[in-house]
Design a protein around this motif. Structure first.
Motif, PDB file in Angstrom:
ATOM      1  N   ALA A 442      88.318  45.646  65.668  1.00  0.00           N
ATOM      2  CA  ALA A 442      87.688  45.408  64.357  1.00  0.00           C
ATOM      3  C   ALA A 442      88.306  46.325  63.304  1.00  0.00           C
ATOM      4  CB  ALA A 442      86.181  45.625  64.455  1.00  0.00           C
ATOM      5  N   GLU A 443      88.605  47.576  63.696  1.00  0.00           N
ATOM      6  CA  GLU A 443      89.260  48.517  62.762  1.00  0.00           C
ATOM      7  C   GLU A 443      90.574  47.906  62.267  1.00  0.00           C
ATOM      8  OE1 GLU A 443      88.365  51.416  61.623  1.00  0.00           O
ATOM      9  OE2 GLU A 443      86.647  51.963  62.881  1.00  0.00           O
ATOM     10  N   ARG A 446      90.166  45.164  59.693  1.00  0.00           N
ATOM     11  CA  ARG A 446      89.356  45.557  58.527  1.00  0.00           C
ATOM     12  C   ARG A 446      89.776  44.822  57.237  1.00  0.00           C
ATOM     13  NH1 ARG A 446      87.278  50.719  56.785  1.00  0.00           N
ATOM     14  NH2 ARG A 446      87.747  51.565  58.814  1.00  0.00           N
ATOM     15  N   ASP A 447      91.111  44.720  57.007  1.00  0.00           N
ATOM     16  CA  ASP A 447      91.557  44.123  55.744  1.00  0.00           C
ATOM     17  C   ASP A 447      91.969  42.667  55.890  1.00  0.00           C
ATOM     18  OD1 ASP A 447      91.129  46.500  54.319  1.00  0.00           O
ATOM     19  OD2 ASP A 447      92.982  47.317  55.196  1.00  0.00           O
ATOM     20  N   SER A 474      80.764  39.505  58.346  1.00  0.00           N
ATOM     21  CA  SER A 474      81.785  40.368  57.710  1.00  0.00           C
ATOM     22  C   SER A 474      82.235  39.839  56.355  1.00  0.00           C
ATOM     23  CB  SER A 474      83.006  40.481  58.625  1.00  0.00           C
ATOM     24  OG  SER A 474      83.703  39.241  58.632  1.00  0.00           O
ATOM     25  N   TYR A 567      81.170  44.502  64.726  1.00  0.00           N
ATOM     26  CA  TYR A 567      81.923  45.697  64.299  1.00  0.00           C
ATOM     27  C   TYR A 567      82.694  45.451  63.007  1.00  0.00           C
ATOM     28  CZ  TYR A 567      80.314  48.503  68.108  1.00  0.00           C
ATOM     29  OH  TYR A 567      79.485  49.227  68.942  1.00  0.00           O
ATOM     30  N   LEU A 568      83.076  44.196  62.757  1.00  0.00           N
ATOM     31  CA  LEU A 568      83.714  43.911  61.453  1.00  0.00           C
ATOM     32  C   LEU A 568      82.724  44.190  60.329  1.00  0.00           C
ATOM     33  CD1 LEU A 568      85.766  40.645  62.129  1.00  0.00           C
ATOM     34  CD2 LEU A 568      86.673  42.861  61.391  1.00  0.00           C
ATOM     35  N   VAL A 571      82.710  48.015  59.852  1.00  0.00           N
ATOM     36  CA  VAL A 571      83.882  48.600  59.180  1.00  0.00           C
ATOM     37  C   VAL A 571      83.920  48.194  57.707  1.00  0.00           C
ATOM     38  CG1 VAL A 571      85.310  48.861  61.246  1.00  0.00           C
ATOM     39  CG2 VAL A 571      85.548  46.793  59.877  1.00  0.00           C
ATOM     40  N   LYS A 572      83.220  47.107  57.380  1.00  0.00           N
ATOM     41  CA  LYS A 572      83.193  46.682  55.975  1.00  0.00           C
ATOM     42  C   LYS A 572      81.920  47.148  55.274  1.00  0.00           C
ATOM     43  CE  LYS A 572      85.800  43.604  54.747  1.00  0.00           C
ATOM     44  NZ  LYS A 572      86.191  42.409  54.098  1.00  0.00           N
ATOM     45  N   ASN A 573      81.188  48.032  55.925  1.00  0.00           N
ATOM     46  CA  ASN A 573      79.972  48.604  55.317  1.00  0.00           C
ATOM     47  C   ASN A 573      78.894  47.595  54.979  1.00  0.00           C
ATOM     48  OD1 ASN A 573      79.481  51.230  55.147  1.00  0.00           O
ATOM     49  ND2 ASN A 573      81.049  51.559  53.539  1.00  0.00           N
TER      50      ASN A 573
END
Ligand code: AGP
Length: 589
Positions: A442-443, A446-447, A474, A567-568, A571-573
């Motif tokens: 997922a890290e 992230r983008d 996400s 988890y995505l 990582v994207k808050n």
């Protein structure tokens, strides 16, 4: 959609309302408000945001009194603003209401009330209810009559609770749920049993157009003509109270982890009912399957296995489209409807349309007291406990497992679900062990701008489901694609920035999937393989356990996709339990 709650009793009402609203917040979380009645005055506080945040800013729980109403909103009419948050007053602060649903004739009613001098303060359809009550109360000086007159004027679907300054609480419903909770410490009127389950397990489910009036002495239920009616007292399951997150950071993660035990328990208490389902399915001329969102994806897999293993051909129609495709369904057909909540408006509408032409209705639900269960000829429950995370996870694997049980029974065990169930449970536990690795993946993603999820045959609905999970958790654009369809158009989208997930357990679809993987890799995409067997084409590999029975892989392979989506979101808050613009139970069309 929205959650509504009313309470009258011995307890200080404000903390009770805040607690109830927190439990029901999964229904809608744009804004919050409560109104309490103390010494003949209604005091109202509301704000934009989730219950904890609004409570932090406004200290809702500090309000006085033993009578009150509360609301969390999922906006339909009017933006997410404080003025549109519920409760709503009429012109004066003598009546306040909270509402769930849509008042279809609100413009017409507003015009009429404005002519009479009423002034509206919000952009909602709901406010009209407060003004109607105010109007008829001014005429009749009688709360029951003003409720009857008001309900007669409303078109659309609704559940609402009104508070009058004299301390009376009333409510009514039409095609939206409203339940009374009878506790030793007082009465609740709620859109959901979760609103009061911590206080009592005794519930009365109101019928359409019932009116409940809770004055200083009694609780009375009337029909739309004002005749007293009696409704059955139901004892609801205390287990539903178990909605804390336990050791997990979010409900979504907890629910993902509950899946092995949910699957282990599936169907055990329902063996006779499963037989009944099988006999109805075998003896009907045509079988239709319906559901929305995740439940629809389950229906797509059901179609596959019914046809491949039980040799029963079934049509699948997504519920929101059902009313437009009624050809071929009649009184010799059966419609099997799937819904976690049993309250999804699109599903209920599909079922009503099928009922109108005489079809038999079977359903699979999580909530046995839901509207869908009530209107079905027979229903089965998935019994996975309350699912609070907006993204369906454990309810999906529970629905799937129950469908597999039914089909395995229909084909006398040829599918192999029952004999492999314990291996499946073990495999699900093993699949959860890859959580840390998936968090790392997922890290890396992230983008990501676009994620495509490919699957063939029985894995295609899982590709759709995986993409739905990624989208809603996400906010990354994700698409589930039948792998064979790539070359018919979607390949044009693939470039060096694309991520492509291939669902590829080692079964008869595998060689073709590897070929598809090479096609997208040649266009620069990063390939993520979900498989029990590594392959050099995968840039990233997510391992799933081996299992003897290929047909049950969908129940396993969805887990890594759920974990990745979870988890995505982190990582994207994003708060995975409450993704933006969504609600757990979609009770509007
Ligand atoms: C899934 O993650 C969704 N939140 C949504 O698609 C859901 O499955 C759909 O709204 C149907 O809900 P139901 O099963 O309660 O009818």
């Amino acid at each position: 959609m929205c959650s509504i709650i009313g309470y009258k009793g011995q307890l200080i009402v404000a903390p009770v309302l805040v607690d109830s609203l927190k439990r029901m917040e999964y229904r809608g979380y744009d804004s919050v408000g409560i109104a309490t009645i103390n010494n003949g005055k209604i005091l109202l506080k509301k704000g934009v945001g989730k219950v904890v945040d609004v409570n932090k800013n406004l200290d809702l729980s500090s309000m006085d009194g033993h009578i009150g109403i509360g609301h969390t909103r999922w906006a339909t009419h009017g933006g997410v603003t404080e003025k549109n948050a519920h409760p709503h007053y009429g012109c004066t602060d003598s009546i306040a209401i909270v509402h769930n649903g849509i008042i279809e004739n609100h413009s017409e009613l507003m015009e009429e009330l404005i002519e009479l001098g009423h002034v509206f303060k919000s952009d909602t359809d709901s406010e009209v209810i407060a003004h109607l009550l105010e109007r008829y109360y001014a005429e009749h000086k009688n709360i029951k009559s003003s409720m009857i007159e008001t309900c007669r004027r409303l078109k659309g679907y609704y559940a609402f609770v009104a508070a009058f300054e004299d301390g009376t609480i009333c409510g009514s419903r039409y095609n939206e749920p409203l339940v009374i909770g009878l506790a030793d410490t007082g009465y609740f009127i709620s859109s959901d049993i979760l609103g009061f389950i911590g206080y009592t397990d005794k519930a009365i489910f109101l019928d359409n157009r019932d009116i409940v009036v809770l004055d200083s002495k009694t609780l009375q239920i009337y029909d739309q003509d004002g005749k007293t009616v009696k409704r059955t007292l139901t004892q609801v399951a205390w287990e539903l109270a178990a909605i804390d997150k336990g050791k997990y950071a979010h409900h979504t993660l907890k629910e993902i982890h509950e899946q092995p035990s949910v699957v282990e328990k599936i169907g055990i208490q329902n063996l006779d009912k499963i037989e009944e389902f099988c006999s109805i399915l075998k003896n009907s001329k045509a079988v239709f399957l319906t559901g929305s969102g995740t439940s629809y994806h389950c229906a797509l897999i059901a179609k596959h296995i019914l046809s491949n293993f039980a040799k029963i051909h079934a049509e699948t129609v997504v519920s929101s489209e059902f009313q437009y495709t009624l050809d071929g369904i009649d009184n010799s057909s059966v419609l099997l409807a799937l819904s976690q909540s049993g309250e999804t408006a699109d599903v209920l509408q599909a079922v009503k349309a099928a009922k109108n032409v005489g079809a038999k209705i079977l359903s699979i639900v999580n909530i046995p007291t839901s509207s869908l269960a009530k209107i079905s000829d027979s229903f089965l429950t998935i019994e996975c406990g309350p699912e609070i995370g907006v993204a369906a996870t454990k309810s999906f694997t529970a629905q799937l497992s129950l469908i597999y049980m039914i089909v395995d029974t229909l084909c006398n065990g040829y599918l192999g679900f029952k004999v492999n169930k314990q291996f499946l449970v073990g495999a699900l536990r093993e699949a959860l062990d890859y959580e840390i690795e998936i968090r790392g993946i997922a890290e890396k993603l992230r983008d990501a701008r676009d994620i495509y999820v490919l699957g063939r045959s029985i894995h295609y609905p899982i590709a759709l489901e995986g993409a739905l999970k990624i989208k809603e958790l996400s906010y990354i654009h994700a698409e589930g694609i039948a792998a064979g369809e790539l070359k018919h158009g979607p390949l044009a989208l693939i470039d060096r920035n694309s991520y492509v997930i291939i669902i590829n357990p080692n079964d008869s679809t595998s060689d073709n999937n590897i070929a598809s993987a090479h096609e997208v890799k040649a266009r620069g995409a990063t390939i993520i393989g979900i498989s029990n067997t590594p392959n050099e084409v995968y840039d990233i590999f997510i391992k799933i356990p081996f299992i003897q029975c290929n047909a049950i892989y969908p129940i396993i392979e969805v887990l890594p996709l759920q974990i990745l989506a979870y988890y995505l979101s982190l990582v994207k808050n994003i708060d995975p339990d409450y993704p933006r613009n969504l609600a757990k139970s979609v009770t509007v069309k």
